[in-house]
Design an enzyme around this catalytic site. Structure first.
Site, short mmCIF file in Angstrom:
data_model
loop_
_atom_site.label_atom_id
_atom_site.label_comp_id
_atom_site.label_asym_id
_atom_site.label_seq_id
_atom_site.Cartn_x
_atom_site.Cartn_y
_atom_site.Cartn_z
N ALA A 9 0.86 -1.19 0.00
CA ALA A 9 0.00 0.00 0.00
C ALA A 9 0.89 1.24 0.00
CB ALA A 9 -0.91 0.01 1.22
N CYS A 10 0.41 2.32 -0.58
CA CYS A 10 1.16 3.58 -0.57
C CYS A 10 0.20 4.75 -0.48
CB CYS A 10 2.07 3.68 -1.79
SG CYS A 10 1.19 3.74 -3.35
N PRO A 11 0.70 5.97 -0.21
CA PRO A 11 -0.19 7.08 0.09
C PRO A 11 -1.24 7.37 -1.00
CG PRO A 11 2.07 7.68 0.59
CD PRO A 11 2.12 6.35 -0.08
N THR A 17 2.33 0.95 -4.83
CA THR A 17 1.61 -0.24 -4.39
C THR A 17 1.82 -1.39 -5.37
OG1 THR A 17 -0.07 1.18 -3.43
CG2 THR A 17 -0.69 -1.11 -3.82
#
Lengths: 454, 149
Positions: A9-11, A17
């Site tokens: 997951a990423c911002p 991701t």
């Protein structure tokens, strides 16, 4: 094949991701590891991990710059890294994750200590413990059946042909009667394998009939084991006659030697020791009873299931064969209070313990009421100088009180689960109070000695 | 859905002029602005720069993928640029970046576009794709390297 599950997951959930997920899959393929990667990105959750996936996985990798819920991975080794780590070097992440150890569950950890200790036993101690472990089920079965017989009235078994009489015949006349022979037999078995069993059991029977009791049984067991061992090594038969060795030569010779030694040499002196011990224990003053309970209590808590604890335990169990039930009560109670006291301490002063210990405290209740003294070990290992003295004081109090109140126990194991059985415990109310008192004292001592956890 | 739906030839620049992180992002943004995908260049740059602050999108291996989600974006779009001499992008491996993908995503985006971008991101992790991109000397070859099945 090793199996991993991962979450990335990423911002913004736009690129990293997916790059991380892809990179983990590529690296896993190269390393010959199966992997399933769940992506929590802008498109939502894709390739979602099922319960099955997680269950079958050896480890979990979470490569995320955002918060990922870890609750579903409970009990799995989790490697948590920033998402870019999985893009930079997925291979070493996978290698690292596979090397991680499962966060050991508290109960599992206690079991493991238990196993390790059994495996580490050597020499005479190991042989004695083998004998004791085979003996205990006989004592449990016999003790409980005798207790049930008493439930019909303390003298009910004297009326022949009645159920109480039958129960007494099963429990007392048979199961209890086998106790010392089995102890002796399996000590010898542990030393000399199968051929040891015969002289061991015969020697045990003689220990009973000569009045040498369980002390005599322990001696006859070792005597039988080492005699057979000696005979095996010193008798050399021609090849054609080797077959008669285990069925004729060893049993006859070993029984003869052990039996004669038991009757003419060992039986009488051990009998007088046993008689003296029995007389002392039955006629003991209150002060001496308290002192004995105190010592047994200290021993039970000192090494929590180790040799000192087992010495006290074996002593008390052996005395059941001679109809002396107070030390057994003291020993079991004192073996229950260490985990119980620690559990209580985690409950009333959370700031003295780590989160793991507070969690472990819940399981310690169960281990405590089941008379598994080893339940205190994880706490003692973390802080031995504070914990061991605390549990020793608590157990000494319990042991002394149990002896003071003259509480008796006819069953050598079972924790609180034997308490409801009628007549298994004598002076039940005061026995329960002894256990509670020791638990409270243990907790109090721990809180007194232990500083706040940082 | 094809890669050309979001990355067209006129959004590719094989000879970037910029020499630092900020200007290369702006250079790529102007490509998207020219093709009508961005309404407000400044506003979108802020979004990309904000994202860049959390940690650099220079993922190493000579690749950077600055991206932003903003209402200044009209349609999901990607711009691709190449710099022979390389630009310092605070990359994970500390090396300069040569290949740049600027990804623009509107606040309310079509899932298909996002899927396309995620597929592209995954592609970049494969060595043969990176190699083809490094060797591509025409816009066609760039698209070919990224083409999906």
């Amino acid at each position: 094949m090793k199996k991993l599950v991962a979450v990335t997951a990423c911002p913004t959930g736009i690129a990293h991701t997916y790059m991380a997920a892809e990179n983990l899959s590529i690296a896993a393929k190269e390393l010959g590891v199966e992997i399933k990667v769940e992506t929590q990105g802008s498109v939502g959750i894709e390739n979602e991990l099922s319960e099955e996936d997680i269950k079958s996985a050896d480890a979990v990798i979470i490569a995320a710059a955002t918060k990922v819920d870890k609750s579903r991975f409970h009990g799995k080794p989790i490697l948590e890294v920033p998402v870019e780590q999985a893009i930079k070097d997925a291979k070493s992440l996978i290698e690292k994750a596979l090397k991680m150890e499962k966060p050991a569950d508290y109960v599992e950890r206690v079991e493991e200590i238990h196993k390790k200790r059994s495996a580490a036993r050597t020499g005479a101690y190991k042989h004695l413990m083998t004998g004791v472990s085979y003996m205990i089920p006989f004592v449990v079965a016999g003790g409980i059946l005798i207790a049930i017989s008493f439930a019909f009235g303390i003298n009910a078994f004297k009326n022949e042909g009645t159920l109480p009489a039958a129960l007494m015949q099963i429990g007392g006349g048979s199961a209890f009667a086998l106790m010392v022979p089995v102890l002796s037999g399996f000590i010898a078995y542990s030393i000399a394998d199968r051929p040891g069993l015969v002289p061991g059991m015969v020697g045990g029977m003689l220990a009973v009939s000569t009045g040498a009791g369980f002390l005599g049984g322990i001696i006859s067991g070792f005597l039988a084991g080492y005699t057979v061992d000696f005979l095996k090594r010193s008798i050399k038969l021609p090849k054609t006659l080797e077959g008669i060795m285990p069925v004729l030569v060893l049993p006859v010779l070993s029984c003869l030697i052990v039996g004669l030694l038991m009757i003419y040499v060992i039986g009488t002196p051990i009998k007088s020791i046993m008689t003296a011990l029995t007389n002392w224990l039955t006629g003991m003053s209150k002060a001496n009873a308290v002192l004995l309970g105190l010592i047994l209590g200290l021993m039970m808590a000192f090494d929590m299931g180790g040799p000192v604890n087992k010495a006290a335990y074996t002593f008390a169990t052996g005395l059941l064969a001679s109809g002396i039930y107070t030390p057994m009560a003291a020993v079991m109670a004192a073996g229950m209070t260490p985990p119980l006291g620690l559990a209580l301490a985690t409950l009333i002063a959370k700031d003295r313990f780590t989160d793991d210990e507070i969690e472990a405290g819940k399981a310690a209740w169960v281990l405590g009421i089941s008379f598994i003294t080893e339940g205190a070990i994880p706490f003692a290992a973390a802080d031995p100088l504070k914990v061991i003295p605390s549990i020793m004081v608590g157990s000494a109090v319990t042991g002394a009180l149990s002896m003071l109140f003259g509480a008796t126990l006819r069953v050598p194991h079972g924790g609180i689960f034997v308490l409801p059985i009628p007549n298994a415990v004598g002076n039940l109310p005061m026995y329960v109070i002894s256990i509670i008192a020791g638990t409270v004292v243990t907790a109090f001592m721990v809180l007194l000695l232990k500083k706040k956890a940082s | 859905m094809k890669i050309s739906d979001i990355l067209s030839k006129d959004r590719i620049n094989l000879n970037l002029k910029s020499s630092d992180k900020e200007s290369v992002i702006k250079e790529l943004i102007s490509l998207l602005a020219k093709t009508g995908s961005i309404a407000d260049k400044e506003e979108f740059f802020e979004a990309v720069w904000e994202r860049e602050k959390t940690y650099s999108t220079g993922i190493g291996m000579g690749i950077a993928i600055p991206h932003g989600k903003s209402k200044a974006v009209k349609d999901a779009a990607i711009a691709f640029g190449k710099s022979e001499r390389g630009i310092d992008f605070d990359s994970l491996d500390g090396k300069p970046a040569h290949l740049f993908f600027l990804i623009a995503v509107p606040e309310e985006s079509h899932d298909l576009h996002l899927k396309l971008i995620s597929t592209l991101s995954r592609k970049l992790m494969h060595e043969e794709v990176r190699k083809a991109l490094y060797e591509a000397d025409t816009e066609e070859k760039v698209l070919e390297a990224l083409s999906f099945d």
